[in-house]
Design a protein around this motif. Structure first.
Motif, PDB file in Angstrom:
ATOM      1  N   ILE A   1      18.855  80.429  72.201  1.00 35.30           N
ATOM      2  CA  ILE A   1      17.766  81.481  71.863  1.00 35.30           C
ATOM      3  C   ILE A   1      18.452  82.960  72.212  1.00 35.30           C
ATOM      4  O   ILE A   1      18.452  83.877  71.447  1.00 35.30           O
ATOM      5  CB  ILE A   1      16.747  81.247  72.851  1.00 35.30           C
ATOM      6  CG1 ILE A   1      15.711  80.170  72.568  1.00 35.30           C
ATOM      7  CG2 ILE A   1      15.618  82.388  72.775  1.00 35.30           C
ATOM      8  CD1 ILE A   1      14.745  80.491  71.490  1.00 35.30           C
ATOM      9  N   ALA A   2      19.268  83.048  73.129  1.00 38.51           N
ATOM     10  CA  ALA A   2      19.859  84.180  73.654  1.00 38.51           C
ATOM     11  C   ALA A   2      20.763  84.599  72.505  1.00 38.51           C
ATOM     12  O   ALA A   2      20.780  85.785  72.208  1.00 38.51           O
ATOM     13  CB  ALA A   2      20.573  83.982  74.841  1.00 38.51           C
ATOM     14  N   LEU A   3      21.588  83.713  72.082  1.00 40.27           N
ATOM     15  CA  LEU A   3      22.533  83.892  70.911  1.00 40.27           C
ATOM     16  C   LEU A   3      21.857  84.362  69.984  1.00 40.27           C
ATOM     17  O   LEU A   3      22.280  85.245  68.873  1.00 40.27           O
ATOM     18  CB  LEU A   3      23.425  82.444  70.678  1.00 40.27           C
ATOM     19  CG  LEU A   3      24.498  82.669  69.676  1.00 40.27           C
ATOM     20  CD1 LEU A   3      25.436  84.128  70.275  1.00 40.27           C
ATOM     21  CD2 LEU A   3      25.237  81.272  69.462  1.00 40.27           C
ATOM     22  N   LEU A   4      20.680  83.493  69.290  1.00 39.51           N
ATOM     23  CA  LEU A   4      19.867  83.972  68.313  1.00 39.51           C
ATOM     24  C   LEU A   4      19.318  85.365  68.313  1.00 39.51           C
ATOM     25  O   LEU A   4      19.275  86.191  67.460  1.00 39.51           O
ATOM     26  CB  LEU A   4      18.804  82.949  67.769  1.00 39.51           C
ATOM     27  CG  LEU A   4      19.235  81.409  67.483  1.00 39.51           C
ATOM     28  CD1 LEU A   4      17.961  80.743  67.580  1.00 39.51           C
ATOM     29  CD2 LEU A   4      19.689  81.657  66.140  1.00 39.51           C
ATOM     30  N   PHE A   5      18.981  85.933  69.414  1.00 40.02           N
ATOM     31  CA  PHE A   5      18.291  86.943  69.695  1.00 40.02           C
ATOM     32  C   PHE A   5      19.389  88.121  69.540  1.00 40.02           C
ATOM     33  O   PHE A   5      19.279  89.338  69.048  1.00 40.02           O
ATOM     34  CB  PHE A   5      17.989  87.135  70.937  1.00 40.02           C
ATOM     35  CG  PHE A   5      16.950  88.493  71.169  1.00 40.02           C
ATOM     36  CD1 PHE A   5      15.964  88.828  70.613  1.00 40.02           C
ATOM     37  CD2 PHE A   5      17.793  89.267  72.297  1.00 40.02           C
ATOM     38  CE1 PHE A   5      15.323  90.100  70.892  1.00 40.02           C
ATOM     39  CE2 PHE A   5      17.156  90.408  72.449  1.00 40.02           C
ATOM     40  CZ  PHE A   5      15.887  90.942  71.849  1.00 40.02           C
ATOM     41  N   HIS A   6      20.473  87.681  70.059  1.00 46.63           N
ATOM     42  CA  HIS A   6      21.658  88.783  70.037  1.00 46.63           C
ATOM     43  C   HIS A   6      22.162  89.173  68.306  1.00 46.63           C
ATOM     44  O   HIS A   6      22.243  90.167  68.310  1.00 46.63           O
ATOM     45  CB  HIS A   6      22.684  88.220  70.829  1.00 46.63           C
ATOM     46  CG  HIS A   6      24.012  89.060  70.814  1.00 46.63           C
ATOM     47  ND1 HIS A   6      24.100  90.259  71.580  1.00 46.63           N
ATOM     48  CD2 HIS A   6      25.306  88.983  70.020  1.00 46.63           C
ATOM     49  CE1 HIS A   6      25.218  90.896  71.266  1.00 46.63           C
ATOM     50  NE2 HIS A   6      25.988  90.209  70.448  1.00 46.63           N
ATOM     51  N   PHE A   7      22.298  87.846  67.764  1.00 45.66           N
ATOM     52  CA  PHE A   7      22.805  88.163  66.407  1.00 45.66           C
ATOM     53  C   PHE A   7      21.736  88.552  65.507  1.00 45.66           C
ATOM     54  O   PHE A   7      21.729  89.100  64.253  1.00 45.66           O
ATOM     55  CB  PHE A   7      23.469  86.754  65.932  1.00 45.66           C
ATOM     56  CG  PHE A   7      24.981  86.819  66.565  1.00 45.66           C
ATOM     57  CD1 PHE A   7      25.779  87.749  66.460  1.00 45.66           C
ATOM     58  CD2 PHE A   7      25.193  85.696  67.385  1.00 45.66           C
ATOM     59  CE1 PHE A   7      27.053  87.782  67.025  1.00 45.66           C
ATOM     60  CE2 PHE A   7      26.246  85.718  67.855  1.00 45.66           C
ATOM     61  CZ  PHE A   7      27.153  86.815  67.828  1.00 45.66           C
ATOM     62  N   GLY A   8      20.404  87.859  65.550  1.00 42.65           N
ATOM     63  CA  GLY A   8      19.377  87.831  64.336  1.00 42.65           C
ATOM     64  C   GLY A   8      18.406  88.824  64.998  1.00 42.65           C
ATOM     65  O   GLY A   8      17.615  89.239  63.935  1.00 42.65           O
TER      66      GLY A   8
ATOM     67  N   PHE B   1      11.590  84.283  66.576  1.00 46.08           N
ATOM     68  CA  PHE B   1      10.340  83.848  66.472  1.00 46.08           C
ATOM     69  C   PHE B   1      10.370  82.725  65.417  1.00 46.08           C
ATOM     70  O   PHE B   1       9.466  81.834  65.581  1.00 46.08           O
ATOM     71  CB  PHE B   1       9.424  85.016  65.864  1.00 46.08           C
ATOM     72  CG  PHE B   1       8.012  84.689  65.783  1.00 46.08           C
ATOM     73  CD1 PHE B   1       7.121  84.439  66.589  1.00 46.08           C
ATOM     74  CD2 PHE B   1       7.369  84.429  64.396  1.00 46.08           C
ATOM     75  CE1 PHE B   1       5.862  84.264  66.479  1.00 46.08           C
ATOM     76  CE2 PHE B   1       6.218  83.995  63.984  1.00 46.08           C
ATOM     77  CZ  PHE B   1       5.467  83.796  65.101  1.00 46.08           C
ATOM     78  N   ALA B   2      11.131  82.733  64.355  1.00 50.01           N
ATOM     79  CA  ALA B   2      11.060  81.796  63.320  1.00 50.01           C
ATOM     80  C   ALA B   2      11.677  80.394  64.121  1.00 50.01           C
ATOM     81  O   ALA B   2      11.211  79.096  63.654  1.00 50.01           O
ATOM     82  CB  ALA B   2      12.106  82.188  62.218  1.00 50.01           C
TER      83      ALA B   2
ATOM     84  N   TYR C   1      10.837  75.085  66.365  1.00 47.27           N
ATOM     85  CA  TYR C   1      11.071  74.271  67.347  1.00 47.27           C
ATOM     86  C   TYR C   1       9.788  73.661  68.027  1.00 47.27           C
ATOM     87  O   TYR C   1       9.811  72.676  68.672  1.00 47.27           O
ATOM     88  CB  TYR C   1      11.632  75.378  68.624  1.00 47.27           C
ATOM     89  CG  TYR C   1      12.257  74.708  69.863  1.00 47.27           C
ATOM     90  CD1 TYR C   1      13.371  73.865  69.932  1.00 47.27           C
ATOM     91  CD2 TYR C   1      11.460  74.779  71.094  1.00 47.27           C
ATOM     92  CE1 TYR C   1      13.764  73.282  70.982  1.00 47.27           C
ATOM     93  CE2 TYR C   1      11.983  74.198  72.286  1.00 47.27           C
ATOM     94  CZ  TYR C   1      13.071  73.510  72.271  1.00 47.27           C
ATOM     95  OH  TYR C   1      13.486  72.794  73.350  1.00 47.27           O
ATOM     96  N   LEU C   2       8.772  74.259  68.031  1.00 44.87           N
ATOM     97  CA  LEU C   2       7.439  73.869  68.459  1.00 44.87           C
ATOM     98  C   LEU C   2       6.773  72.839  67.584  1.00 44.87           C
ATOM     99  O   LEU C   2       5.665  72.355  68.179  1.00 44.87           O
ATOM    100  CB  LEU C   2       6.276  74.978  68.973  1.00 44.87           C
ATOM    101  CG  LEU C   2       7.229  75.814  70.328  1.00 44.87           C
ATOM    102  CD1 LEU C   2       6.264  77.094  70.414  1.00 44.87           C
ATOM    103  CD2 LEU C   2       7.375  75.095  71.540  1.00 44.87           C
TER     104      LEU C   2
END
Length: 128
Positions: free
Chosen positions: A37-44, A50-51, A56-57
């Motif tokens: 999640i942290a990597l996705l938040f950093h790059f995206g 959110f996507a 995931y859920l």
């Protein structure tokens, strides 16, 4: 902005502070189990996170939905079974309750007196 299904999309800036706080809490909890999640938040950015959370859920929500439907089906079966049993019929229940009360007054034993209620549940087809 409108997405492909014709529904209006919600922007991050349009959310209230309670919705933003709830989202950050969900990100924090899911972050313990999936550190990407942290990597996705950093790059995206927040939209990608959110996507990812939505995808995931989905399996977890489907599993909860399956458990709910199984529980609901079992509860419906139990209700229908009880309603069609002899224990739900007033004359059978009254007779069993009288025998149970007399047995409790004579013996003082709850276990022995409850044995008079068992025939209605075990052989309910013969009592009706």
């Amino acid at each position: 902005m409108i997405n492909l299904q014709g529904n209006p999309m919600i922007k991050w800036e349009d959310l209230s502070w309670q919705q933003k706080a709830a989202f950050w809490i969900v990100i924090g909890v899911v972050g313990w189990f999936s550190p990407e999640i942290a990597l996705l938040f950093h790059f995206g950015g927040i939209e990608v996170v959110f996507a990812f959370l939505a995808f995931y859920l989905i399996p977890i929500l489907r599993q909860i939905q399956t458990y709910y439907f199984k529980f609901r089906q079992a509860l419906t079966l139990a209700i229908v079974t009880y309603q069609s049993s002899a224990a739900a019929k007033p004359r059978v229940y009254f007779t069993q309750a009288v025998f149970c009360s007399v047995a409790f007054m004579l013996t003082g034993s709850v276990v022995l007196s409850a044995a008079f209620l068992m025939p209605g549940m075990l052989v309910n087809g013969f009592l009706t």
